[in-house]
Design an enzyme around this catalytic site. Structure first.
Site, PDB file in Angstrom:
ATOM      1  N   ASP A 231       0.817  -1.216   0.000  1.00  0.00           N
ATOM      2  CA  ASP A 231       0.000   0.000   0.000  1.00  0.00           C
ATOM      3  C   ASP A 231       0.855   1.272   0.000  1.00  0.00           C
ATOM      4  OD1 ASP A 231      -2.702   1.221   0.390  1.00  0.00           O
ATOM      5  OD2 ASP A 231      -1.786   1.958   2.239  1.00  0.00           O
ATOM      6  N   GLU A 261       1.083  -0.247  -4.916  1.00  0.00           N
ATOM      7  CA  GLU A 261       0.247   0.868  -5.337  1.00  0.00           C
ATOM      8  C   GLU A 261       1.066   2.153  -5.310  1.00  0.00           C
ATOM      9  OE1 GLU A 261      -3.489   3.423  -3.513  1.00  0.00           O
ATOM     10  OE2 GLU A 261      -1.839   2.713  -2.297  1.00  0.00           O
TER      11      GLU A 261
END
Ligand code: CA
Length: 490
Positions: A231, A261
């Site tokens: 993340d 991400e």
């Protein structure tokens, strides 16, 4: 080799019924049958909002739904036991499991402490707004509900760079702690985009790095996942995950897949990040998502010749995870950029039927988004099956017209009746002559979407004249493949 398809197994607004792990366990055989080979599960640890936390408001990474913390033992998705059973069930069905790793920030601290801090500007984190003063920061994490099980490490302000709340004055502003600087090698938006939310971990602190590696090893050993979804990497010093992955992979003794991400539409930022981590992971193809999003919003005036331009899958396909939408782009979310329904089948054709990239199918497209009255995308199951069985062989592109573009896959020996022809139009319908190859001479093709009902006969030289309706996609497969899909995939 069989085509891989990843599925993101959650959306933002799932009911907080603590049943996702159980459902996932039960669904695993069906997912295998559908052609899914990898599943990305949501963050499995306790968040500050307890059973309502989607998982990104990380409180205790050692609490996988085991301890009475934040008002609940179970997380939004279930208990630790149920999580482990879901993972095992997926793996038993030959599906690899990717765990969601959220290490940029922590939230919901157990207590405050007094810290000297400098207030900086929201839009320029290097600009001082107010010189140093004492604030009360939520930075003490000692997890009384866990009582030291698995780890006796506790967190305090020395492990963080800053916060966005002064409990003393009840004021929201960005505070950088005394003796700290924002992480280097982060995204340059806002001058330095180290800070995202909560208490921001200091990734340049040796004790923090060591603890996160220790935790990663515990997590891998406990869960036995096959890989990771990382993340918010643009908010973390790029050297951190390179080192973290090296160490976890070495300990696990396998080359665990990882996709991160890095949320930016500018391809150059993604390439720079990949360079800085020696391509040790993949990234989600955010530029491609925005091409889909923009095309879907231009009502037929998008120049389809450029649909794949400036994307990761075009420039570094080996590290590209392609996707149409996710839990952040869905309606109601901060990054909301939901691809319009009419364009979704076109976008999914691009990620599922092309040679390059690992496609990630969104739960909300597969099962629908009931909280927003959005139904499952028609034909998505069929498209995944087409990828699994027929999207093989060489790829020849016909990105030669502003409205209608297409490509063929010429099939290969290993996959019976494989090969297909795809046409997309964002404007009026029309047709295109495309070369399937001489081995298809005399065979017939049909459109599995059912939009075009005629039969296309491939001529003696291997060419066919394929058609597409306006604002849609047609996917032409061999008659044998068509018959199989009609009878086997509901
Ligand atoms: Ca950070």
């Amino acid at each position: 080799m069989k085509n891989e398809t990843l599925m993101q197994y959650f959306e933002w607004d799932l009911p907080a019924d603590q049943l996702l792990w159980k459902r996932c366990k039960a669904q695993a055989p069906k997912l295998k049958e559908a052609g899914i080979t990898k599943v990305w599960l949501p963050p499995a640890y306790k968040g500050m909002q307890g059973m309502n936390d989607v998982g990104y408001g990380v409180y205790d990474t050692y609490d996988l739904g085991e301890f009475d913390q934040k008002g609940t033992i179970s997380t939004k998705y279930g208990t630790k036991e149920e999580y482990l059973e879901a993972v095992k069930s997926l793996q038993k069905n030959d599906i690899e499991v990717l765990s969601d790793i959220v290490l940029n920030h922590m939230m919901g601290a157990d207590a405050c402490e007094m810290v000297m801090a400098t207030e900086v500007a929201e839009n320029n984190r290097n600009q001082i707004v107010q010189t140093q003063k004492e604030i009360s920061a939520w930075t003490i994490f000692d997890f009384p509900g866990r009582g030291g099980k698995y780890s006796d490490f506790t967190w305090n302000s020395s492990h963080f760079n800053g916060v966005d709340w002064d409990e003393n004055t009840k004021r929201r502003a960005l505070f950088l702690f005394e003796g700290k600087r924002w992480d280097g090698q982060t995204d340059e938006e806002k001058a330095n985009f180290d800070y995202l939310m909560g208490a921001d971990l200091d990734m340049e602190n040796a004790a923090v790095r060591a603890q996160l590696v220790k935790w990663g090893m515990w997590y891998e050993e406990t869960v036995g996942m096959d890989g990771f979804r990382l993340d918010a990497v643009k908010h973390i010093n790029a050297t951190f995950y390179k080192e973290w992955l090296d160490k976890i992979r070495e300990k696990a003794g396998k080359n665990m897949f990882a996709v991160a991400e890095y949320w930016h539409a500018d391809l150059r930022r993604l390439l720079r990040y990949l360079d800085s981590v020696d391509n040790c992971m993949s990234l989600f193809d955010v530029p491609l998502h925005f091409n889909f999003y923009n095309a879907s919003n231009q009502g037929g005036t998008y120049d389809m010749r450029y649909l794949l331009d400036n994307t990761l899958v075009e420039h570094r396909s080996a590290n590209a995870v392609t996707f149409v939408d996710n839990h952040d782009t869905q309606p109601g979310q901060a990054l909301c950029s939901f691809v319009q329904g009419w364009f979704k089948p076109l976008a999914y054709a691009c990620i599922l039927f092309r040679k390059e990239g690992l496609p990630c199918v969104f739960y909300g497209d597969y099962y629908g988004l009931p909280s927003h009255n959005i139904l499952p995308m028609p034909d998505l199951k069929k498209m995944i099956k087409i990828r699994e069985k027929y999207a093989y062989g060489e790829q020849v592109d016909y990105f030669d017209h502003e409205n209608i573009v297409g490509w063929v896959r010429t099939g290969d020996e290993e996959w019976k009746h494989s090969g297909l022809a795809v046409l997309l139009s964002d404007g009026p319908g029309g047709s295109k002559r495309m070369l399937m190859g001489k081995k298809f001479a005399g065979t017939t093709f049909k459109d599995v979407t059912g939009k075009c009902t005629e039969i296309v006969a491939i001529d003696a030289d291997g060419w066919g004249e394929f058609r597409v309706d306006g604002g849609s996609v047609s996917t032409w497969v061999t008659k044998e493949a068509y018959d199989y899909l009609e009878t086997e995939v509901v």
